[in-house]
Design an enzyme around this catalytic site. Structure first.
Site, PDB file in Angstrom:
ATOM      1  N   LYS A  13     -61.435  59.818 -24.519  1.00 26.78           N
ATOM      2  CA  LYS A  13     -61.807  58.473 -25.166  1.00 26.78           C
ATOM      3  C   LYS A  13     -61.114  57.497 -24.850  1.00 26.78           C
ATOM      4  O   LYS A  13     -61.620  56.338 -24.669  1.00 26.78           O
ATOM      5  CB  LYS A  13     -61.585  58.812 -26.710  1.00 26.78           C
ATOM      6  CG  LYS A  13     -60.345  59.342 -27.263  1.00 26.78           C
ATOM      7  CD  LYS A  13     -60.450  59.699 -28.698  1.00 26.78           C
ATOM      8  CE  LYS A  13     -59.003  60.062 -29.485  1.00 26.78           C
ATOM      9  NZ  LYS A  13     -58.185  60.820 -28.530  1.00 26.78           N
ATOM     10  N   ARG A  88     -57.561  58.557 -37.912  1.00 24.96           N
ATOM     11  CA  ARG A  88     -57.345  60.002 -37.453  1.00 24.96           C
ATOM     12  C   ARG A  88     -57.225  60.897 -38.760  1.00 24.96           C
ATOM     13  O   ARG A  88     -56.954  62.085 -38.529  1.00 24.96           O
ATOM     14  CB  ARG A  88     -56.096  60.083 -36.797  1.00 24.96           C
ATOM     15  CG  ARG A  88     -56.101  60.508 -35.289  1.00 24.96           C
ATOM     16  CD  ARG A  88     -54.644  60.680 -34.671  1.00 24.96           C
ATOM     17  NE  ARG A  88     -54.523  61.171 -33.679  1.00 24.96           N
ATOM     18  CZ  ARG A  88     -54.648  60.662 -32.257  1.00 24.96           C
ATOM     19  NH1 ARG A  88     -55.042  59.216 -32.213  1.00 24.96           N
ATOM     20  NH2 ARG A  88     -54.535  61.162 -31.262  1.00 24.96           N
ATOM     21  N   ARG A 135     -53.001  66.252 -16.901  1.00 26.91           N
ATOM     22  CA  ARG A 135     -52.477  64.896 -17.175  1.00 26.91           C
ATOM     23  C   ARG A 135     -50.860  64.791 -17.228  1.00 26.91           C
ATOM     24  O   ARG A 135     -50.448  63.770 -16.731  1.00 26.91           O
ATOM     25  CB  ARG A 135     -52.912  64.634 -18.602  1.00 26.91           C
ATOM     26  CG  ARG A 135     -52.865  62.878 -18.785  1.00 26.91           C
ATOM     27  CD  ARG A 135     -53.876  62.479 -20.064  1.00 26.91           C
ATOM     28  NE  ARG A 135     -52.935  63.175 -21.221  1.00 26.91           N
ATOM     29  CZ  ARG A 135     -53.445  62.822 -22.623  1.00 26.91           C
ATOM     30  NH1 ARG A 135     -54.560  62.011 -22.541  1.00 26.91           N
ATOM     31  NH2 ARG A 135     -53.034  63.166 -23.675  1.00 26.91           N
ATOM     32  N   ARG A 137     -48.739  63.942 -19.428  1.00 29.88           N
ATOM     33  CA  ARG A 137     -47.797  63.058 -20.372  1.00 29.88           C
ATOM     34  C   ARG A 137     -46.588  63.842 -21.062  1.00 29.88           C
ATOM     35  O   ARG A 137     -46.635  64.909 -21.129  1.00 29.88           O
ATOM     36  CB  ARG A 137     -48.561  62.332 -21.181  1.00 29.88           C
ATOM     37  CG  ARG A 137     -48.348  60.966 -21.727  1.00 29.88           C
ATOM     38  CD  ARG A 137     -49.653  60.385 -22.528  1.00 29.88           C
ATOM     39  NE  ARG A 137     -49.688  61.307 -23.866  1.00 29.88           N
ATOM     40  CZ  ARG A 137     -50.592  61.035 -24.603  1.00 29.88           C
ATOM     41  NH1 ARG A 137     -51.703  60.486 -24.459  1.00 29.88           N
ATOM     42  NH2 ARG A 137     -50.648  61.683 -25.848  1.00 29.88           N
ATOM     43  N   ARG A 148     -51.419  70.019 -31.272  1.00 30.75           N
ATOM     44  CA  ARG A 148     -52.289  68.785 -31.560  1.00 30.75           C
ATOM     45  C   ARG A 148     -53.731  69.151 -31.799  1.00 30.75           C
ATOM     46  O   ARG A 148     -54.277  68.399 -32.340  1.00 30.75           O
ATOM     47  CB  ARG A 148     -52.307  67.696 -30.146  1.00 30.75           C
ATOM     48  CG  ARG A 148     -50.623  67.267 -30.079  1.00 30.75           C
ATOM     49  CD  ARG A 148     -50.565  65.837 -29.456  1.00 30.75           C
ATOM     50  NE  ARG A 148     -51.263  65.472 -28.167  1.00 30.75           N
ATOM     51  CZ  ARG A 148     -50.988  65.757 -26.958  1.00 30.75           C
ATOM     52  NH1 ARG A 148     -50.108  66.359 -26.893  1.00 30.75           N
ATOM     53  NH2 ARG A 148     -51.671  65.321 -26.044  1.00 30.75           N
TER      54      ARG A 148
END
Ligand code: ADP
Length: 196
Positions: A13, A88, A135, A137, A148
């Site tokens: 997103k 959220r 990724r 992070r 998550r």
């Protein structure tokens, strides 16, 4: 153009939101980016948010509501925006609804052309875990990623029905190439007008 981008972590997103926002010349407002910048800058908000983010938990609603309210009142947000990562939770969505009624030019009075759309990018869990691990992070280790995803399924996924009920949902299959997803989003949203 008022767009909310939803979807699990790793759904793409952020990438899509940024791309479309620059194409349409409207701000891309990512609550995750704002929170990470606050952590780096060691602001009061950053200090409060950091432990939640590191654990893969949601930052308390009230902090996000204050952040978004302040951001929505900036002059660049008056002509539309893409909001990435907010709301959220159901309380955040209810708050945001109310906020849009209060922000001049952003409420129901602005008419059909500036109707809010909530885009959901759907991607299966196994694909998400692979994407997030690559990724890398700070909050992207496997344990935090799984947490998550669980938090997303429990707290954020109910928003899909929230926006479907209001006929604002645009559901898109995010398990495809970036370019294919962008093309579908452009097509699905092409009827919307930039709203001044
Ligand atoms: P992701 O790429 O995992 O979807 P984001 O960059 O959107 O992540 O957000 C990173 C972290 O910031 C989240 O795990 C959460 O702790 C916090 N966060 C961002 N937006 C919100 C929100 N609307 N409500 C609560 N916490 C949030």
């Amino acid at each position: 153009m008022q767009l909310i981008f939803m979807g699990p972590p790793g759904a793409g997103k952020g990438t899509q939101a940024q791309l479309l926002a620059s194409l349409w010349n409207i701000p891309h407002i990512s609550t995750g980016d704002i929170l990470r910048a606050s952590v780096v800058a060691k602001t009061a908000l950053g200090q409060k948010a950091q432990s939640y983010m590191d654990a893969g938990d949601l930052v308390p609603d009230q902090l996000l509501m204050d952040l978004v309210q302040e951001r929505m009142n900036q002059p660049d947000a008056s002509a539309g925006w893409i909001l990435d990562g907010f709301p959220r939770t159901v309380p955040q969505a209810a708050f945001f609804d109310q906020l849009l009624c209060d922000v001049p030019g952003a409420g129901p009075k602005s008419g059909k052309d500036c109707a809010l759309r909530a885009v959901n990018l759907d991607v299966p869990d196994n694909v998400l875990v692979t994407r997030l691990l690559s990724r890398g992070r700070q909050d992207d280790n496997e344990q935090t990623i799984r947490h998550r995803l669980q938090v997303y399924r429990e707290q954020t996924e109910p928003l899909i029905e929230f926006y479907r009920d209001r006929q604002q949902l645009v559901a898109v299959d995010g398990d495809r190439s970036m370019a294919e997803v962008t093309a579908e989003l452009q097509q699905a949203l092409s009827g919307d007008q930039i709203c001044h």
